[in-house]
Design a protein around this motif. Structure first.
Motif, PDB file in Angstrom:
ATOM      1  N   ASN A 347      39.835  31.290  25.836  1.00  0.00           N
ATOM      2  CA  ASN A 347      38.727  31.711  27.247  1.00  0.00           C
ATOM      3  C   ASN A 347      37.370  32.120  26.401  1.00  0.00           C
ATOM      4  O   ASN A 347      36.501  32.319  27.223  1.00  0.00           O
ATOM      5  CB  ASN A 347      39.594  32.620  27.682  1.00  0.00           C
ATOM      6  CG  ASN A 347      39.074  31.936  29.328  1.00  0.00           C
ATOM      7  OD1 ASN A 347      38.229  31.185  29.625  1.00  0.00           O
ATOM      8  ND2 ASN A 347      40.140  31.381  30.201  1.00  0.00           N
ATOM      9  N   ASN A 351      33.523  31.177  26.922  1.00  0.00           N
ATOM     10  CA  ASN A 351      32.291  31.715  27.919  1.00  0.00           C
ATOM     11  C   ASN A 351      31.512  31.996  27.015  1.00  0.00           C
ATOM     12  O   ASN A 351      30.414  31.764  26.903  1.00  0.00           O
ATOM     13  CB  ASN A 351      32.733  32.533  28.055  1.00  0.00           C
ATOM     14  CG  ASN A 351      33.832  33.375  28.949  1.00  0.00           C
ATOM     15  OD1 ASN A 351      34.321  31.939  29.949  1.00  0.00           O
ATOM     16  ND2 ASN A 351      34.739  34.258  29.579  1.00  0.00           N
ATOM     17  N   GLU A 354      29.366  29.103  26.536  1.00  0.00           N
ATOM     18  CA  GLU A 354      28.633  28.628  27.216  1.00  0.00           C
ATOM     19  C   GLU A 354      27.106  29.991  27.203  1.00  0.00           C
ATOM     20  O   GLU A 354      26.207  28.441  27.555  1.00  0.00           O
ATOM     21  CB  GLU A 354      29.388  28.797  28.574  1.00  0.00           C
ATOM     22  CG  GLU A 354      29.207  27.833  29.567  1.00  0.00           C
ATOM     23  CD  GLU A 354      30.024  27.805  30.749  1.00  0.00           C
ATOM     24  OE1 GLU A 354      30.394  27.300  32.182  1.00  0.00           O
ATOM     25  OE2 GLU A 354      30.869  29.423  30.715  1.00  0.00           O
ATOM     26  N   ARG A 355      27.528  30.822  26.816  1.00  0.00           N
ATOM     27  CA  ARG A 355      25.807  32.108  26.944  1.00  0.00           C
ATOM     28  C   ARG A 355      25.025  31.213  25.874  1.00  0.00           C
ATOM     29  O   ARG A 355      24.310  31.241  26.123  1.00  0.00           O
ATOM     30  CB  ARG A 355      26.477  32.498  26.619  1.00  0.00           C
ATOM     31  CG  ARG A 355      26.914  33.643  28.276  1.00  0.00           C
ATOM     32  CD  ARG A 355      27.481  35.411  28.148  1.00  0.00           C
ATOM     33  NE  ARG A 355      28.770  35.465  27.633  1.00  0.00           N
ATOM     34  CZ  ARG A 355      29.160  35.463  27.720  1.00  0.00           C
ATOM     35  NH1 ARG A 355      29.858  35.726  29.342  1.00  0.00           N
ATOM     36  NH2 ARG A 355      30.136  36.036  27.287  1.00  0.00           N
TER      37      ARG A 355
END
Ligand SMILES: Nc1nc2c(ncn2[C@@H]2O[C@H](COP(=O)(O)OP(=O)(O)OP(=O)(O)O)[C@@H](O)[C@H]2O)c(=O)[nH]1
Ligand SMILES: [Mg+2]
Length: 423
Positions: A347, A351, A354-355
């Motif tokens: 996870n 994240n 994605e950032r």
């Protein structure tokens, strides 16, 4: 094959005995003895002359096939040692090459290993020729003067041939890469010390099943696969692992393989977080050294502390904090995440990816206007495959807001759809 290992430690040379034994095992050696010495480098034999006598006795007693030095030997040291011990002498880098040789499957990997081997051997043969000219009768690998000269020529010829062949393979790779670039996919590269878990991570992200084993240098080839992070399709590449002081001749021979890392939009640097902190730290710096040599330090980088399933929360938090202090201002590290490739605890990594890609020029917000209702379905499908839908209004003309990649703009324009960037 049976070997005696020799390790010389000094202020400058931090040789890890554990890793050296691991390398010997990976290369398939039965280790008969390990001789250690703490001293600065002796110019003639690398180790001290007293230690040499001890090794000579051991060689007589144990009769090994090779004596393997954990330190880098100069051609002249290798030669002097061979004259004294009369048994095959190799150093750490030849040992690494032997492992590579065992693991090379693809044509490219085999050629790269052969090139690295020849590059390594060339100065040794030059040294032999120099000595023969000075009247030394020892020869080289049982060859006399004429044969050594012929061998030198042969090496030069082979190196030229291999470089040509590698160049062809590289050109094909370049075509594939161009095509991918046109498609506009974000490229993510896995990098890191050998055995950190890069291939396991690629498998976990993509559902692939490439070889991942608890041994050094499992991967020599490059694998690139598609995967999706929260709806966005991207590409991820796994390639050869690093080691302390990866020698320039290996970096050079594997250049086109390692180039995948340089060309990436984002690098994930994988570390084995189950190891003691000093090891993590050593391997982190060794990896940065290789990335520096590849001129890849300016890429946005995510550091992934992997194998968190092998440790506890407190321990991994502590390591993450130590690492954060260490990376402060170094390279272009955008985030440190804790993951387990094995249990697919990913996870934090999702994240972070994605950032990280939000800031890439490839992924931008666009407004797309579709006037022909017959094309709405197709456009939405394309965005679903290669971008991320943010908003859609179905009116006379359909207005779509989405993150899309540059490759898609071309495709959409071809369809006769209006595409406008939203700041
Ligand atoms: N427990 C645990 N083991 C892992 C994890 N990730 C990888 N491993 C194990 O670590 C070993 C090395 O994994 P690989 O994926 O082959 O490592 P690599 O970085 O690709 O290694 P090279 O190809 O040699 O550079 C294997 O035995 C894996 O099963 C993890 O998250 N947890
Ligand atoms: Mg691997």
């Amino acid at each position: 094959m049976r070997a005696i290992g020799v390790i010389r430690k000094s202020r400058r040379e931090r040789v890890s005995r554990e890793e050296f034994e691991e390398l010997l095992k990976s290369a398939g050696y039965e280790v008969l003895a390990i001789v250690e010495q703490v001293r600065e480098e002796h110019p003639r034999y690398n180790i001290g002359p007293g230690k040499l006598e001890e090794i000579k006795r051991l060689v007589k007693e144990l009769n090994p096939d090779k004596v393997v030095f954990a330190n880098k030997l100069t051609p002249s040291q290798a030669y002097n040692l061979w004259k004294e011990l009369r048994v095959d002498i190799i150093d750490k880098w030849q040992l690494v090459l032997e492992i590579f040789e065992k693991r090379a499957h693809s044509k490219e990997a085999k050629l790269q290993v052969e090139l690295a081997n020849l590059q390594y051997e060339l100065p040794l043969v030059k040294e032999a020729i120099r000595r023969i000219k000075m009247g030394d009768r020892a020869g080289f690998k049982g060859m006399g003067e004429y044969q050594v000269h012929q061998y030198f020529k042969h090496i030069r010829y082979r190196m030229g041939k291999i470089r040509e062949e590698l160049e062809k393979i590289r050109a094909e790779r370049e075509i594939r890469r161009k095509k991918r670039e046109e498609e506009g996919f974000v490229l993510i590269a896995l990098a890191g010390y050998t055995n950190a878990g890069k291939s396991t991570l690629l498998n976990a992200l993509t559902g692939e099943s490439i070889d991942a084993k608890n041994q050094m240098f499992t991967t020599l080839d490059t694998t690139t696969r598609r995967f999706k992070v929260r709806g966005k399709t991207m590409l991820i590449t796994d390639t050869v692992g690093f080691i302390d002081d990866l020698p320039p001749f290996i970096v050079e021979a594997f250049h086109s393989t390692l180039e995948e890392i340089v060309k990436a939009d984002v690098i994930i640097l994988v570390l084995d977080a189950s190891e003691p902190w000093p090891e993590i730290r050593r391997k982190f710096f060794a990896s940065l050294d290789v990335l520096r040599e590849l001129k890849a330090l300016d890429r946005p980088m995510i550091v992934a502390l992997n194998k968190m399933d092998l440790t506890n929360r407190e321990d991994i938090e502590k390591k993450a904090i130590l690492l954060r202090e260490l990376v402060d201002g170094r390279a272009n590290i955008v985030e440190i995440v804790k993951i387990s490739a094995k249990t697919k605890t990913l996870n934090e990594l999702y994240n972070a990816i994605e950032r990280a890609i939000e800031y890439l020029p490839k992924f931008q917000r666009f407004e797309i206007k579709v006037t022909d209702p017959g094309k709405v379905g197709k456009v939405l499908a394309m965005i679903h495959a290669m971008g991320e839908l943010l908003d859609v209004e179905f009116q006379e003309e359909t207005k779509i807001k989405a993150y899309i990649q540059t490759g898609l703009i071309k495709e959409l324009t071809k369809l006769g759809v209006e595409v406008r960037r939203l700041g």
